[in-house]
Design an enzyme around this catalytic site. Structure first.
Site, mmCIF file in Angstrom:
data_model
loop_
_atom_site.group_PDB
_atom_site.id
_atom_site.type_symbol
_atom_site.label_atom_id
_atom_site.label_comp_id
_atom_site.label_asym_id
_atom_site.label_seq_id
_atom_site.Cartn_x
_atom_site.Cartn_y
_atom_site.Cartn_z
ATOM 1 N N GLY A 261 0.809 -1.204 0.000
ATOM 2 C CA GLY A 261 0.000 0.000 0.000
ATOM 3 C C GLY A 261 0.846 1.258 0.000
ATOM 4 O O GLY A 261 0.307 2.364 0.071
ATOM 5 N N ASP A 262 2.157 1.108 -0.071
ATOM 6 C CA ASP A 262 3.074 2.248 -0.127
ATOM 7 C C ASP A 262 4.319 1.802 -0.892
ATOM 8 O O ASP A 262 4.264 0.844 -1.659
ATOM 9 C CB ASP A 262 3.398 2.739 1.281
ATOM 10 C CG ASP A 262 3.699 4.240 1.323
ATOM 11 O OD1 ASP A 262 4.428 4.707 0.428
ATOM 12 O OD2 ASP A 262 3.211 4.934 2.225
ATOM 13 N N ASP A 263 5.469 2.452 -0.667
ATOM 14 C CA ASP A 263 6.687 2.090 -1.387
ATOM 15 C C ASP A 263 7.089 0.650 -1.089
ATOM 16 O O ASP A 263 7.023 0.196 0.053
ATOM 17 C CB ASP A 263 7.829 3.020 -0.984
ATOM 18 C CG ASP A 263 7.527 4.484 -1.257
ATOM 19 O OD1 ASP A 263 6.939 4.780 -2.309
ATOM 20 O OD2 ASP A 263 7.874 5.318 -0.407
#
Length: 479
Positions: A261-263
């Site tokens: 959900g992010d990097d």
């Protein structure tokens, strides 16, 4: 005769019942063995069940884990090392601390279930290079942050590995509380190792972390390999970064699959004036054979907390699928620090918003006391031998007015634009460098050149570390 036969039948029934009852109450021990690769092998082995662990998914095992590790720390104090085996089952636990010369080994059918009770995570002071927690209200964020599920500090020779056993962060409740502003402190990570040397995290699956998954910080000689990291890819799971090396040196990340959900990988080194003062860069980092899906963020991000500096990062053989950007540099006025000598080659991208993104306008400061004169230095960025398809925009490169990003080199890169791509595939401001064999044609500030982009020829020391053939053997209890 009938009386004798009746007596015999009764005796047989009684004996049979006695034997079956005895079988139900006696534990039969079968030997369980496994072989694995690690930086160090161990002489002593114990199972979490030896310390009262119960893998039923509901019994808390926090005290059992800590008791087991404390005991193994004593018997391995001579440096011979010890390993704790987690057998099949669902082992509910809160935060516990690792020790030196130690291996935590998860069976393939073992699941560590992270407690959702905030009281099971002791409070820690904010990292000195950050000055405050990243979550929580202003006052509370300065006071502390929740300890990670698996935590260790000031360690030497520590390993978390297994047969692709699972650590389930059960993060959904944490995500909801964070979004509603109901958390006082920064959410726990799944694994955080601080101020340590000789660290290995390998061959496990990490699910639904409350926040970052793996966070080595202020550490050196770190190997992270063979991880599967999964979290929802939409905004349901905020800040579920996969692997975040932070103020670390001599690090190898390889053969990992991350849906985030992010990097997927975020390289960091402290935040604004706190990172500048701590002055501990992340350097000498290799990332290879990484597969990433991250629709809302980057495959590899450099920053935004990069105030201690980032240098000598080598990434190769990267596969990006349905991600916002391939390589992203995030910084801002007030960050200070530097991002330099970054080398990326042999990257394949499919369905991207941007192939390349650099921005000097990221913002998100630790507080209002950052120095507006602290300008980051971004230089020596090399991208080569890449193919991308279905891309909305080739590159968005935004330096800082009066502080341009320099030495950008892009060579042998072909970017296939999406059917509804932006009319202008490249935007460039306050950047300089050169390109060779790049399609579509880059912006004027990156003119054509004869040379191809460099990539270091000498391997980092961490790449030359030979893992040993280790074994584990324990009695596996059966009823």
């Amino acid at each position: 005769m009938k009386g004798i036969m009746t007596l015999v039948l009764v005796l047989l029934v009684v004996l049979s019942f006695g034997r079956s009852s005895e079988c139900r109450n006696v534990k039969v021990l079968d030997q369980y063995s496994s072989k694995y690769s690690a930086m160090s092998c161990r002489e002593h082995t114990a199972s979490i069940t030896d310390f009262g662990g119960v893998g039923d998914g509901t019994t808390s095992n926090t005290k059992a884990f800590q008791a087991a590790i404390n005991h193994l720390a004593e018997i391995a104090a001579d440096g011979s090392g010890a390993q704790l085996f987690v057998p099949p089952g669902k082992w509910l636990t809160g935060s516990f601390n690792l020790t030196s010369h130690f291996t935590l080994f998860l069976h393939k059918d073992a699941v560590l279930l992270a407690s959702q009770d905030e009281n099971d995570y002791p409070l820690l002071m904010p990292l000195p290079s950050y000055g405050r927690g990243r979550d929580g209200k202003e006052k509370d964020a300065i006071v502390g942050r929740y300890s990670s599920l698996i935590f260790g500090t000031n360690l030497t020779d520590v390993i978390v590995t297994g047969e692709n056993g699972t650590i389930d962060g059960q993060g959904a409740l944490w995500w909801k509380k964070y979004k509603k502003g109901q958390l006082k402190y920064t959410r726990p990570y799944l694994i955080e190792i601080m101020h340590s040397n000789q660290v290995q995290i390998s061959d496990i699956t990490l699910l639904d972390s409350p926040s970052w998954n793996v966070h080595p910080v202020y550490s050196s000689n770190v190997i992270i390999k063979g991880l599967t990291i999964i979290a929802p890819t939409d905004p349901v799971s905020p800040n579920t970064d996969g692997i975040n090396p932070d103020s670390c040196s001599n690090v190898l990340i390889e053969d990992c699959y991350i849906v985030s959900g992010d990097d997927c990988v975020a390289v960091k080194s402290g935040w604004d004036e706190f990172g500048i003062a701590y002055a501990m860069p992340t350097q000498h980092l290799t990332i290879r054979r990484l597969t990433c899906i991250s629709p809302d963020s980057a495959v590899i991000a450099l920053g935004s907390e990069m105030s201690g500096g980032i240098q000598d990062v080598r990434a190769e053989d990267i596969t990006a699928i349905h991600s916002e950007s391939g390589i992203r540099i995030k910084t801002a006025v007030g960050r200070g620090g530097f991002v330099k000598d970054i080398f990326v080659r042999r990257m394949t991208m499919q369905t991207m918003k941007w192939a390349f993104w650099m921005t000097g306008n990221y913002g998100s400061h630790a507080d209002d006391h950052y120095d507006p004169k602290a300008l980051p230095v971004i230089q020596g960025i090399s991208y080569s031998d890449m193919v991308a398809e279905n891309v909305t925009m080739a590159a968005r490169l935004e330096g800082i007015d009066g502080d341009p990003f320099t030495g950008i080199c892009i060579s042998n890169v072909t970017i296939g634009m999406a059917a509804k791509a932006k009319k202008v595939p490249w935007t460039c401001t306050d950047v300089s460098g050169g390109t060779n064999g790049v399609s579509p044609s880059p912006c004027d500030s990156l003119p054509g050149q004869a040379k191809t982009c460099p990539f270091p020829t000498e391997a980092l020391p961490i790449e030359s570390v030979e893992l040993k053939a280790c074994s584990l053997s324990v009695p596996a209890r059966k009823s």
